[in-house]
Design a protein around this motif. Sequence first.
Motif, short mmCIF file in Angstrom:
data_model
loop_
_atom_site.label_atom_id
_atom_site.label_comp_id
_atom_site.label_asym_id
_atom_site.label_seq_id
_atom_site.Cartn_x
_atom_site.Cartn_y
_atom_site.Cartn_z
N ALA A 1 47.27 28.20 77.74
CA ALA A 1 47.17 29.58 77.88
C ALA A 1 47.56 30.16 78.79
O ALA A 1 48.61 31.52 78.59
CB ALA A 1 46.00 30.20 77.44
N THR A 2 48.26 29.49 79.91
CA THR A 2 48.72 30.24 81.04
C THR A 2 50.11 30.30 81.34
O THR A 2 51.17 30.53 81.52
CB THR A 2 47.81 29.48 82.87
N VAL A 3 50.39 29.08 80.62
CA VAL A 3 51.99 28.96 80.35
C VAL A 3 53.16 30.08 79.53
O VAL A 3 51.79 30.26 78.59
CB VAL A 3 52.32 27.21 79.54
N SER A 4 53.64 30.47 79.46
CA SER A 4 54.05 31.75 79.16
C SER A 4 56.43 31.24 78.52
O SER A 4 56.24 32.40 80.14
CB SER A 4 54.39 33.24 79.95
N VAL A 5 56.49 30.52 78.66
CA VAL A 5 57.43 30.59 78.18
C VAL A 5 57.87 30.06 76.89
O VAL A 5 57.96 30.24 75.70
CB VAL A 5 57.74 28.53 78.25
N ASP A 6 58.48 31.42 76.48
CA ASP A 6 59.56 31.65 75.87
C ASP A 6 59.89 30.46 74.91
O ASP A 6 60.68 29.58 75.12
CB ASP A 6 60.83 32.77 75.18
N LEU A 7 59.35 30.33 73.43
CA LEU A 7 59.95 29.66 72.17
C LEU A 7 60.10 30.08 70.98
O LEU A 7 59.98 28.61 70.02
CB LEU A 7 58.72 28.35 72.34
N ARG A 8 60.29 31.30 71.03
CA ARG A 8 60.64 31.26 69.65
C ARG A 8 62.14 30.59 69.03
O ARG A 8 62.45 30.87 68.00
CB ARG A 8 61.60 33.07 69.79
N LYS A 9 63.51 30.45 69.92
CA LYS A 9 64.32 29.27 69.23
C LYS A 9 62.78 28.58 68.23
O LYS A 9 63.87 27.96 67.45
CB LYS A 9 65.16 29.15 70.22
N GLU A 10 62.68 27.69 68.51
CA GLU A 10 62.16 26.26 68.76
C GLU A 10 61.19 26.32 67.35
O GLU A 10 61.29 26.22 65.99
CB GLU A 10 61.82 25.53 69.75
N HIS A 11 60.73 28.04 67.55
CA HIS A 11 60.25 28.03 65.84
C HIS A 11 60.79 28.44 65.12
O HIS A 11 60.69 27.41 63.96
CB HIS A 11 59.44 29.43 66.32
N GLU A 12 61.78 29.41 65.14
CA GLU A 12 62.84 29.57 64.43
C GLU A 12 63.65 28.28 63.74
O GLU A 12 63.65 27.82 61.98
CB GLU A 12 64.45 30.41 64.88
N VAL A 13 63.98 27.13 64.26
CA VAL A 13 64.40 25.76 63.67
C VAL A 13 63.68 25.31 63.07
O VAL A 13 64.27 24.96 61.75
CB VAL A 13 64.86 24.76 64.97
N VAL A 14 62.21 25.27 63.10
CA VAL A 14 60.93 24.70 62.43
C VAL A 14 60.98 25.55 60.91
O VAL A 14 61.21 24.85 60.36
CB VAL A 14 59.86 24.29 62.85
N ASN A 15 60.86 26.74 61.25
CA ASN A 15 60.04 27.75 60.07
C ASN A 15 61.48 27.19 58.79
O ASN A 15 62.06 27.10 57.79
CB ASN A 15 60.84 28.97 60.42
N PHE A 16 62.91 28.04 59.65
CA PHE A 16 64.83 27.13 59.05
C PHE A 16 64.01 25.80 58.69
O PHE A 16 64.99 25.79 56.73
CB PHE A 16 65.50 27.11 59.55
N VAL A 17 64.20 24.49 58.88
CA VAL A 17 64.01 23.71 58.21
C VAL A 17 62.72 22.97 57.13
O VAL A 17 63.37 22.74 55.70
CB VAL A 17 63.50 22.23 59.50
#
Length: 685
Positions: A371-387
């Motif tokens: 939980a301490t890691v705070s990197v923005d991974l919204r782009k990667e989420h978008e790719v997976v959801n799109f596929v």
Amino acid sequence: MICFGVLHRSALKECIRHGDWKQALTLLFSSRRQRVQPDIVSYNLVLQACRRASQWPCAVELLTHLPLSSVRKDVVTVSTVVSALEETDHWAAALGLLREAHVEAIELNIVAFGAAVSCARRQWRWSSALLQEALDRGLEQSLIAHNNGLAACEDAEQWEHAFALLDTVQRLRLEPSTVLVSSASSAASRHWPKTLELLVQAVQAGLKLDAVAQNTVITAAGRGGRWSLALNALAQAVEAQTVAVRSFRAAIAAVACAGWECCLWLLSSMRRPSPDLECYSEAMFACVQSAGTWEVCLSLLEVMWSRRRGPDLRAYGCVARACGLGHAWPHAVGLLELMDRRQQHDASGSVWNAVAWALQAAGRALPPVPATVSVDLRKEHEVVNFVRRRAQVGDLEGVLAAIETYASGRKWLKVAGGRKASLLQGSLLPGDRIVEFGTYMGYSALLMAQQLRTLGGGGRIQSCDVNALTWPFANELVHWANVQGEVQLRVGSAWDWLASGQLGQMDVLLLDHRGTVYQEDLRSAEPALHRGARVLADNVLLPGAPLFLAQVADGYHVTIHEVSEFMQPELEDWVLACTPSPAAAPHSSVEYSDLRELRQWCREVDAICWASRREEVDWKGFQEQLSPALRCWCARHGVGTLRRSGAFQDPRDWPVRRLREELRKRGQADAGPKSELVKRYIQCA
């Protein structure tokens, strides 16, 4: 009126002394409102105030007001403004001021030239040319100007020119200083015999080497693998009482080739000065290079806590990597708990990357990202959801098509589609054992799995990526496409996996990660390359892998495939297909000076790659600089057979008109037959 002028100048001098450039400007313009015309001396005083306060934009703007006030600038004006530009990258503006002064018949002095040399520090050719012009004009020379020129040579590693400048200093009977010798030796630090030769001559001439020069000796000896010379230089620095922490730091890095025990011995011998965080980090890094030293790394961590020297995230990462190599994964996981107790947060995920590698190396499943890691991974989420919306489970072709569709509208997602996909799949044979460095979302791994199935099945793909944060997304796509039987995704650096010996023999090695380290990872992978292995390197021209060209110049048959980027036809790239040559040369025939050129380009590649993470960058403009340089380098060394699929041409195929235009841009003569023009262009590019 004269009395007012005297008071006015006195006030301006006080402004210079106190660094009050705003008050200086106020005094200048208030005198004009009182119809008192400031003379050039007053303007120069204000310019000096701006220079002292590092306000170069104000100095340049004030210079543009001079023609409006009917005041003619003099040599002091030019020297002051050029000096104000010294700490900026506006070297072209400084050269422009010198040209204007020449047109206006202003007799320049060595101060103006010395300041311009300093401005052009990153352009060593211009620095050398300016010093030569000062000599040709018969100007009185100064050590400061030559030191600025040596600093430019130091940055560019141009030790030959640095030594020539030192010869000039001696010929002019200027007394060489320790600073001059340090700059010249630093320029030659990658060519360690010359460094040591120079510093021996300096000692014989009665110069006392300072901490910078001593540090250069140690660094140069370390780069040459002469760790005993590095220790000897350190001992001399201790005896001369010129030793500094950075000298020990350089010595620890130098003796790493002799084993981690030497590093620890050197670290424990430090009393005054005491070791800093970087010293411990260097020693810990040396331990990581040797398997089975994870206990030593943990002990160093405890020493750092007891002596209040960090540790920082790099140190934690080193310990985790050592635990992975030593199959001590519980201790790697324990580091995360330890950091949490000490309230040290791994926001970027760098330590988690190393811990994840230790877990996978031991065959353990990866837990959720801390939980301490705070990197923005919204782009990667978008790719997976799109596929998931576009492709059915188990539909490999549908998954690949969905990724390509998503990438077509988003330039940030760079996939090896189009012509690159054809090259990659066409290089595979049935049953190939494939290792890929650089997974990201797993597109290339899916592409290769598709081809292995087309060839009748068999074979395997191991795809490694240092980023554990994007691993879950790539893993989900692999499972969605139902190729987990052929594709295994691994977290960790190429070096760590190669050092672990778990990757096995390779029929195909695909390099698709950070281009500026391709050569290092290929060297580490060479013992695992099976007979007839193929090495494929993507992105060699964009963003660039300059030193990789030198690595494959000897010992490999190379084919350079010139292709357009997928969905970005305005950008060109190279995919290199390399096969080991049976008659490989035991040592590279590439000259030191040619490696230096490629190293400089590697720095430029890394700089623009890091900048692209924060902002939009001009890839097209960067490629227009890098592409001719790499093409000419390959032409000079006979590297590769070029196969084109785009309209971009080799210099030898350019029309004469274009060759002449390119030569004029570089200040070269543009007369002569085409063969001579091509040769001249290759030499100067």
